[in-house]
Design a protein around this motif. Structure first.
Motif, PDB file in Angstrom:
ATOM      1  N   ALA A 207      -3.520   8.220  20.226  1.00 26.25           N
ATOM      2  CA  ALA A 207      -2.700   9.420  20.069  1.00 26.25           C
ATOM      3  C   ALA A 207      -3.444  10.523  19.324  1.00 26.25           C
ATOM      4  CB  ALA A 207      -1.411   9.074  19.322  1.00 26.25           C
ATOM      5  N   GLY A 208      -4.605  10.181  18.747  1.00 30.01           N
ATOM      6  CA  GLY A 208      -5.443  11.211  18.151  1.00 30.01           C
ATOM      7  C   GLY A 208      -5.625  11.137  16.656  1.00 30.01           C
ATOM      8  N   ALA A 209      -5.022  10.165  15.990  1.00 30.11           N
ATOM      9  CA  ALA A 209      -5.134  10.077  14.533  1.00 30.11           C
ATOM     10  C   ALA A 209      -6.206   9.076  14.126  1.00 30.11           C
ATOM     11  CB  ALA A 209      -3.800   9.679  13.921  1.00 30.11           C
ATOM     12  N   ARG A 210      -6.910   9.407  13.077  1.00 27.00           N
ATOM     13  CA  ARG A 210      -7.766   8.422  12.425  1.00 27.00           C
ATOM     14  C   ARG A 210      -6.896   7.602  11.464  1.00 27.00           C
ATOM     15  NH1 ARG A 210     -11.468  13.344  10.859  1.00 27.00           N
ATOM     16  NH2 ARG A 210      -9.382  14.235  11.151  1.00 27.00           N
ATOM     17  N   ILE A 211      -7.386   6.443  11.049  1.00 28.00           N
ATOM     18  CA  ILE A 211      -6.554   5.504  10.291  1.00 28.00           C
ATOM     19  C   ILE A 211      -7.312   5.032   9.057  1.00 28.00           C
ATOM     20  CG2 ILE A 211      -5.255   3.337  10.399  1.00 28.00           C
ATOM     21  CD1 ILE A 211      -5.367   3.660  13.513  1.00 28.00           C
ATOM     22  N   VAL A 212      -6.607   4.999   7.916  1.00 31.85           N
ATOM     23  CA  VAL A 212      -7.169   4.448   6.679  1.00 31.85           C
ATOM     24  C   VAL A 212      -6.220   3.364   6.188  1.00 31.85           C
ATOM     25  CG1 VAL A 212      -7.984   4.916   4.345  1.00 31.85           C
ATOM     26  CG2 VAL A 212      -8.189   6.692   6.108  1.00 31.85           C
ATOM     27  N   ILE A 213      -6.764   2.166   5.946  1.00 25.59           N
ATOM     28  CA  ILE A 213      -5.943   1.018   5.539  1.00 25.59           C
ATOM     29  C   ILE A 213      -6.514   0.384   4.277  1.00 25.59           C
ATOM     30  CG2 ILE A 213      -5.146  -1.297   6.188  1.00 25.59           C
ATOM     31  CD1 ILE A 213      -5.247  -0.418   9.101  1.00 25.59           C
ATOM     32  N   THR A 214      -5.634   0.066   3.336  1.00 26.43           N
ATOM     33  CA  THR A 214      -6.007  -0.764   2.196  1.00 26.43           C
ATOM     34  C   THR A 214      -5.141  -2.024   2.212  1.00 26.43           C
ATOM     35  OG1 THR A 214      -4.435   0.436   0.799  1.00 26.43           O
ATOM     36  CG2 THR A 214      -6.720   1.145   0.735  1.00 26.43           C
ATOM     37  N   PRO A 215      -5.660  -3.159   1.769  1.00 27.28           N
ATOM     38  CA  PRO A 215      -4.862  -4.392   1.752  1.00 27.28           C
ATOM     39  C   PRO A 215      -3.909  -4.430   0.575  1.00 27.28           C
ATOM     40  CG  PRO A 215      -7.072  -4.824   0.948  1.00 27.28           C
ATOM     41  CD  PRO A 215      -7.058  -3.388   1.388  1.00 27.28           C
ATOM     42  N   GLY A 216      -2.775  -5.124   0.767  1.00 28.31           N
ATOM     43  CA  GLY A 216      -1.812  -5.327  -0.304  1.00 28.31           C
ATOM     44  C   GLY A 216      -1.855  -6.750  -0.810  1.00 28.31           C
ATOM     45  N   ASN A 217      -0.874  -7.125  -1.620  1.00 29.48           N
ATOM     46  CA  ASN A 217      -0.881  -8.471  -2.199  1.00 29.48           C
ATOM     47  C   ASN A 217      -0.550  -9.554  -1.176  1.00 29.48           C
ATOM     48  OD1 ASN A 217       1.776  -7.080  -2.555  1.00 29.48           O
ATOM     49  ND2 ASN A 217       2.460  -9.090  -3.239  1.00 29.48           N
ATOM     50  N   HIS A 218       0.000  -9.193  -0.004  1.00 24.26           N
ATOM     51  CA  HIS A 218       0.238 -10.176   1.047  1.00 24.26           C
ATOM     52  C   HIS A 218      -1.001 -10.393   1.918  1.00 24.26           C
ATOM     53  CE1 HIS A 218       4.733 -10.930   1.178  1.00 24.26           C
ATOM     54  NE2 HIS A 218       4.607 -10.039   0.206  1.00 24.26           N
ATOM     55  N   ASP A 219      -1.925  -9.456   1.899  1.00 24.16           N
ATOM     56  CA  ASP A 219      -3.066  -9.484   2.809  1.00 24.16           C
ATOM     57  C   ASP A 219      -4.240 -10.249   2.220  1.00 24.16           C
ATOM     58  OD1 ASP A 219      -1.944  -7.706   4.806  1.00 24.16           O
ATOM     59  OD2 ASP A 219      -2.292  -6.065   3.392  1.00 24.16           O
ATOM     60  N   SER A 220      -5.168 -10.608   3.092  1.00 21.46           N
ATOM     61  CA  SER A 220      -6.481 -11.078   2.669  1.00 21.46           C
ATOM     62  C   SER A 220      -7.452  -9.919   2.856  1.00 21.46           C
ATOM     63  CB  SER A 220      -6.932 -12.278   3.510  1.00 21.46           C
ATOM     64  OG  SER A 220      -8.321 -12.496   3.345  1.00 21.46           O
TER      65      SER A 220
END
Length: 374
Positions: free
Chosen positions: A73-86
């Motif tokens: 759709a045209g957006a770049r994405i920034v992700i950080t992990p939370g306490n549920h994630d590895s």
């Protein structure tokens, strides 16, 4: 630049045993349409992309399809992990993903190195588990506030060497003033889980994750909340994401955008026969329901009978009129001076709300005789 602030997707989560993957994909894929309609440049996920550190294959596939739709759709994405994630699992191919517009900020060693997109610097702080993080960051103090304080000190030190950029921090934390609900896993450590908002001073906008209700702690300090409700305590939440307009001059505006609700949550109470026959409850037949049944005697097969009319009655409990439920007695007091048969009969009465019938008493006596004989 227009940024879409999201958090706490919890892909793969169930609701009282019911699979939510289809609902999650519907709501999250809908973000792609929002990206196109509102001309969003960047979508951020402030922690808890998945519901568990080792997500199922189906959860990974669902997440991949959602992220692909947002990217297309045209957006770049920034992700950080939370306490549920590895953090390690999410970030394993981070260097390669960045080339395609997916920026995975998972390493403590890089928390003060931003992703610079156009004229905004995005600092992604992975969830900082206090004890290991304080050793990795060289922090003397204990608790989440201490390690987040050190992380933000490093962010501000990096900012002093940059100019002409707006700044956004992604963080997964319980900030003082936030209101929690039942579906969040506690991040309490040593009795200290709250982080003062002042920890984040010095940046234009802080995209917070962890709390599932959308909340405004300050103009530039906000929780977007989870995109779906994950507990009955969220029944009154208005699920949303936040459109953040920001550039090199700072924060300009934050706009709330409500999300669709795949299935409403509701609570209901009353006598079982009334609940199953009253036409006034027809509009609740497709809701996720938490039901309190008030019959004096606990109905047999309570959940099954409720689901004959309310197929999404996922939680049921017996709360007899007058407030009498299973008696809370000390074990020693409950059994003192009573025979085995009397104790067993009392258990039946406490659980069901009525004494054993003559035939049930006979069966109990027979069972105890057989045990004594053996």
């Amino acid at each position: 630049m227009r940024v879409l602030h999201t958090s706490d997707w919890h892909v793969g989560r169930t609701f009282h045993g019911r699979d939510l993957l289809a609902d999650q994909e519907t709501v999250l894929t809908g973000l792609a349409s929002l990206v196109e309609r509102e001309r969003v440049d960047v979508v951020v996920v402030a922690g808890d992309l998945y519901d568990r550190a080792v997500p199922s294959a189906e959860s990974i596939d669902t997440c991949a399809r959602v992220l692909s739709a947002i990217r297309e759709a045209g957006a770049r994405i920034v992700i950080t992990p939370g306490n549920h994630d590895s953090a390690q699992r999410i970030g394993v191919f981070g260097a390669f993903a960045a080339a395609g517009g997916l920026h995975l900020r998972t390493k403590l060693s890089a928390l003060d190195t931003p992703v610079v997109l156009d004229d905004v610097a995005f600092y992604g702080l992975p969830y900082l588990d206090p004890e290991p993080s304080r050793h990795a960051l060289g922090v003397d103090g204990r608790g989440h506030a201490a390690v987040l304080g050190e992380a933000m000190r490093r962010v501000r030190a990096d900012l002093r060497n940059r100019s002409g950029l707006g700044t956004m921090v992604l963080a997964h934390a319980f900030v003082t003033g936030g209101e929690s609900c039942e579906s969040e896993r506690s991040i309490r450590v040593g009795g200290i889980d709250h982080v003062p908002g002042a920890v984040f001073d010095g940046v234009d906008y802080v995209a917070l994750g962890h709390l599932h209700g959308a909340q405004k702690l300050a103009e530039n300090l906000r929780y977007s909340g989870s995109p779906l409700a994950y507990s009955f305590s969220e029944a009154r939440h208005r699920k949303q994401v936040l459109l953040v307009d920001i550039d090199s001059y700072g924060l300009h505006a934050v706009t709330q955008v409500e999300l669709p609700v795949p299935r409403r949550l509701a609570t209901l109470s009353g006598r079982l026969d009334d609940l199953l026959s009253d036409p006034r409850h027809a509009d609740l037949e497709e809701c996720f329901l938490s039901v309190a049944v008030t019959d004096e005697v606990r109905p047999l097969d309570l959940q099954r009978k409720l689901q004959e009319r309310f197929p999404y009655a996922v939680h049921a409990e017996w709360r007899p009129d007058g407030g009498r439920a299973a008696a809370e007695l000390r074990y020693a007091d409950a059994v003192r001076g009573r025979s085995d048969h009397q104790i067993a009969a009392g258990f039946v009465h406490d659980v069901r709300g009525s004494a054993p019938t003559a035939s049930e008493s006979s069966l109990l006596e027979q069972a105890f005789r057989e045990v004594e004989t053996e």
